[in-house]
Enzyme design. Sequence first.
Site, PDB file in Angstrom:
ATOM      1  CB  CYS A  96       4.999  -3.220  -0.743  1.00 42.22           C
ATOM      2  SG  CYS A  96       3.638  -3.596  -1.873  1.00 42.22           S
TER       3      CYS A  96
ATOM      4  CD  GLU B 124       3.863  -1.625   6.584  1.00 39.00           C
ATOM      5  OE1 GLU B 124       3.377  -1.080   5.570  1.00 39.00           O
ATOM      6  OE2 GLU B 124       4.705  -2.541   6.527  1.00 39.00           O
TER       7      GLU B 124
ATOM      8  CG  HIS C 151       2.200  -3.760   3.464  1.00 41.40           C
ATOM      9  ND1 HIS C 151       2.546  -2.450   3.242  1.00 41.40           N
ATOM     10  CD2 HIS C 151       1.801  -4.247   2.254  1.00 41.40           C
ATOM     11  CE1 HIS C 151       2.358  -2.146   1.972  1.00 41.40           C
ATOM     12  NE2 HIS C 151       1.910  -3.224   1.346  1.00 41.40           N
TER      13      HIS C 151
END
Length: 565
Positions: free
Chosen positions: A390, A518, A516
């Site tokens: 990001c 994750e 993202h």
Amino acid sequence: MQTKYIFVTGGVTSSLGKGIFSASLGRLLSDRGLDVTIQKFDPYINVDPGTMNPYEHGEVYVTNDGAETDLDLGHYERFLDQPTSQANNVTTGRVYMEVISKEREGAYLGKTVQVVPHIIDEIKHWMLKLGETGDYDVVITEIGGTVGDIEGQPYLEAIRQLRNELGPRNTMIAHLTLIPHLRAAGELKTKPTQHSVKELLAHGLQPDTIVCRSERSITAEVRRKISLFCNVEEEAVIQMLDAESIYEVPLLLRDEGTGELVVDRFYPKRGDENEKCSDTPDLSDWIGFLKRLKNPEETIPIALVGKYVEHQDAYKSITESFILAGVPDEVQVEVKYVPSEDLSPDTVESQLGDVAGVLVAPGFGDRGVEGKILAAQYAREHDVPFFGICLGLQCAIVEFARHVCGWDGAHSTEFDEDTAYPVIDLMEEQKEISDKGGTMRLGQYDCRIQDGSRAHEIYEADMVQERHRHRYEVNNVLRYKLLEEGMRFSGVNPDTDLVEIMELPDKRWFLGVQFHPEYRTTVGDPHPLFRSFVRACTAYAHEEDLVTSPQPPERKAVPLASVDM
């Protein structure tokens, strides 16, 4: 088959681990063949945590459908290996907003709108919503905060009413509480638990099981005492010890008979009425994962450069992704937290010179941005594996524009509205938006991967879906000059042509993403970008002699049964 509901409450103190307990119990039931989901109710007045300071709340977790939620939903997804949604996290602010909107629309036909029944009914609606889809056999509902909190009272009343409406065979209350050990007295104390349960009883709720959080094993005498004074059977008094890893908790709860306690209540005639629910959980995959997790072959250091590193919950999904990405290759990632504010030309070598990789984390605001840009520069110039997420991608592009393209003063308009080279700019659809909450580009979007790129090699796919949370993007007006200087934009959104992935082909591993990754890592399926990054860092660590022998974590609990490990 009627959906069953488990309500998880907490007492004595917050941060006992209700989220980990809920996720672990969900895994035990899922591995018996049941379809399980977990939801969390947060009693704060914010509509969602999207505008809350990470120091206050920790990470904001984003779902596929764009909900900004509590970080516990990350635990739910990682443990259960299935996505959550808007319905899995509800706040008091959201409940009140829904009720007030209905009142404005005339839904209550001129009646006086009150906490009882209108707020309570709205809470009950959200508690039942997931079960009413027919997709789940069991819904686990975690109530944030502790029993006795003023803001939590409406949720306890909603549970009381649902328990009465659904019946005792379709509902269950698990109450987490603290059993402190007083060193001076040399014993475990049950009085805080007794008072916590007394408070729960005052709201008309009798817990069915009491989960005892403790640093030490509770004795048979302590179990009997809790059973006697809290009105539960002895076998329903469960200990939940501190563990070396949160991923051990499902096995610790299994050894306490927690799964049997639930299925014996909900499915007493399993052989006849519910063949789907097996008598024992199949935890073979989980045990195999845990063996590799606890017995790594080597340890490598990776720097996480961020603005909020003092509060590590702000990057919870990233740190868990590092753990899970290393397990298949039996690599332990030692995360070195580097405050981006502390990075300067004088300190960058001492901070990043001894790591095998650099991850520049997401964030907002200009504090520490120049440190993140400097981290990207150091990684590029020294060919250290680099991963930008990001804002991390945006900082890498700003650095490239300044030092490779020669655009002095290049920046993002988020931090410098008057820059001559706005390589990062506010997305066009964001320019007319003034509200902050829930207005970013949120949720899952498509990303088309360029054939022959590193990203394509990693994903092994032409199109992927990833989750987003941002307002600023790569400026397409200046994008082509970056291309001419050697940067590759290997992933773009097929509908808007917005940049999703950037990489430098001439580096060993230099990649940034606007999304993202994750948020899509689970125990059973670590994200391919994290796996590839950790592998690149491992190779670099071997070249630079940065590999160390794994350090066993401090042992805080009794070891797991040898039959497992």
